[in-house]
Enzyme design. Structure first.
Site, PDB file in Angstrom:
ATOM      1  N   HIS A 251      36.335  33.497  46.416  1.00  0.00           N
ATOM      2  CA  HIS A 251      37.658  33.236  45.825  1.00  0.00           C
ATOM      3  C   HIS A 251      38.748  34.087  46.466  1.00  0.00           C
ATOM      4  CE1 HIS A 251      36.169  36.704  43.442  1.00  0.00           C
ATOM      5  NE2 HIS A 251      37.446  37.070  43.452  1.00  0.00           N
TER       6      HIS A 251
ATOM      7  N   ASP B 259      42.179  36.384  45.816  1.00  0.00           N
ATOM      8  CA  ASP B 259      42.985  37.175  44.888  1.00  0.00           C
ATOM      9  C   ASP B 259      44.377  37.304  45.478  1.00  0.00           C
ATOM     10  OD1 ASP B 259      40.910  37.750  43.081  1.00  0.00           O
ATOM     11  OD2 ASP B 259      40.286  39.513  44.229  1.00  0.00           O
TER      12      ASP B 259
ATOM     13  N   HIS C  20      47.501  38.969  41.005  1.00  0.00           N
ATOM     14  CA  HIS C  20      46.276  39.157  40.229  1.00  0.00           C
ATOM     15  C   HIS C  20      46.284  40.510  39.510  1.00  0.00           C
ATOM     16  CE1 HIS C  20      42.143  39.249  39.023  1.00  0.00           C
ATOM     17  NE2 HIS C  20      41.750  40.060  39.989  1.00  0.00           N
TER      18      HIS C  20
END
Length: 317
Positions: A136, A138, A142
């Protein structure tokens, strides 16, 4: 590449009766013996020459005025190289952070009647998962209020020269190992200065534990995880001295497991405070060269998104 070398390369491409195909071929031959930075510079020269057929034209050059194919020949050149997928496939059973519910996939429509919860005639799934799921991205937002969300990251930051710093041998002996300036200095001694706007990936081979969540988090009897991480001195050097654009790693966190287990995310906070993104839970870094590859990191574009599964791959020379 010094000025003379660059001028020779441009002359090599321009002052001949060639079109884009010949430029690409000459680029491939010219690359042998160049450093990573020089390869990147020559690659961009090829891009300019490929999309600007009149750039090298002389008054008597009739071929330069003919319609070209833009970047198509660059695509063909890239396809001749090896592609490496750096992304884990995800489902509800992959390793995930504490407090995260497993991802769910609901079949709303199915080819056959009576299977989908809504209807039939085709296949349509609904996915439910946290943004930080599997491999994923960030974004800065975040952890840092006021900095960029996913939809605010320019697509030009998704195609970058790739640097791979390999510490897997040290991690084999010490799972708590954090990359040091000695490791970075060794990389630069072998390959030259880390280029500006690079993507730096930390190879630990930790992704080889992916199929077993217990081994992946590697917790001791007290619940403290033991996996490798970055270090503040290296991160400051990469961002403040070398001006990199992004970084990535195979582990679940920027910080080593010992720190993350105690809720200490100081290193990730530092990275995102630079207003740059990072990619976590990468895989197949062992299939990449230390220098010379290109990384493509992409993801969906949720408005004000704080994280999302990413699709990341490399093109290897």
């Amino acid at each position: 590449m010094n000025r003379l070398g660059l001028e020779k390369f441009i002359e090599f491409c321009c002052f001949s009766s060639t079109r884009e195909e010949k430029i690409i071929m000459r680029y491939q031959n010219f690359q042998s013996g160049l450093s990573m930075f020089e390869r990147i510079m020559s690659f961009y020269v090829v891009l300019i020459l490929s999309v600007t057929p009149t750039a090298c034209a002389t008054a008597g050059d009739t071929t330069a005025s003919k319609p070209g194919h833009g970047l198509w020949m660059v695509v063909e050149t890239l396809k001749s190289h090896r592609f490496v997928d750096l992304t884990h496939a995800f489902d509800g059973n992959i390793p995930h952070g504490p407090g995260f519910q497993p991802a769910r996939r609901t079949t709303l429509f199915h080819y056959d009647e009576g299977v989908g919860t809504v209807g039939s005639g085709g296949l349509l799934h609904e996915y439910t998962h946290v943004g930080q799921w599997g491999t994923h991205v960030d974004p800065p937002a975040h952890l840092i209020r006021g900095l960029r969300y996913l939809d605010q990251i320019d697509v030009r930051e998704m195609v970058l020269p790739l640097v791979v710093i390999d510490i897997h041998d040290r991690v084999e002996k010490n799972p708590d190992y954090c990359v040091s300036m000695r490791d970075v200095a060794a990389w630069e001694a072998d390959h030259g200065q880390i280029p500006t706007e690079a993507f730096v990936a930390l190879r630990t081979d930790w992704s080889k534990r992916w199929s077993d969540a217990k081994r992946y988090f590697n917790q001791d009897a007290d619940g403290i995880a033991h996996y490798p991480g970055w270090s503040r001195e290296v991160l400051q050097y990469l961002y403040e001295e070398r001006g990199i654009t992004a970084l990535g790693h195979e582990t679940p966190d920027t910080d080593p497991g010992i720190a993350a287990s105690r809720g200490n995310y100081a290193l990730e906070t530092y990275v995102l405070s630079q207003n740059h993104y990072q990619i976590e839970m990468l895989t197949n870094l062992d299939q990449l060269p230390a220098a010379g590859a290109i990384i493509i990191a992409s993801w969906p574009k949720p408005r004000e998104g704080s994280g999302f599964p990413a699709r990341v791959f490399a093109i290897v020379p």
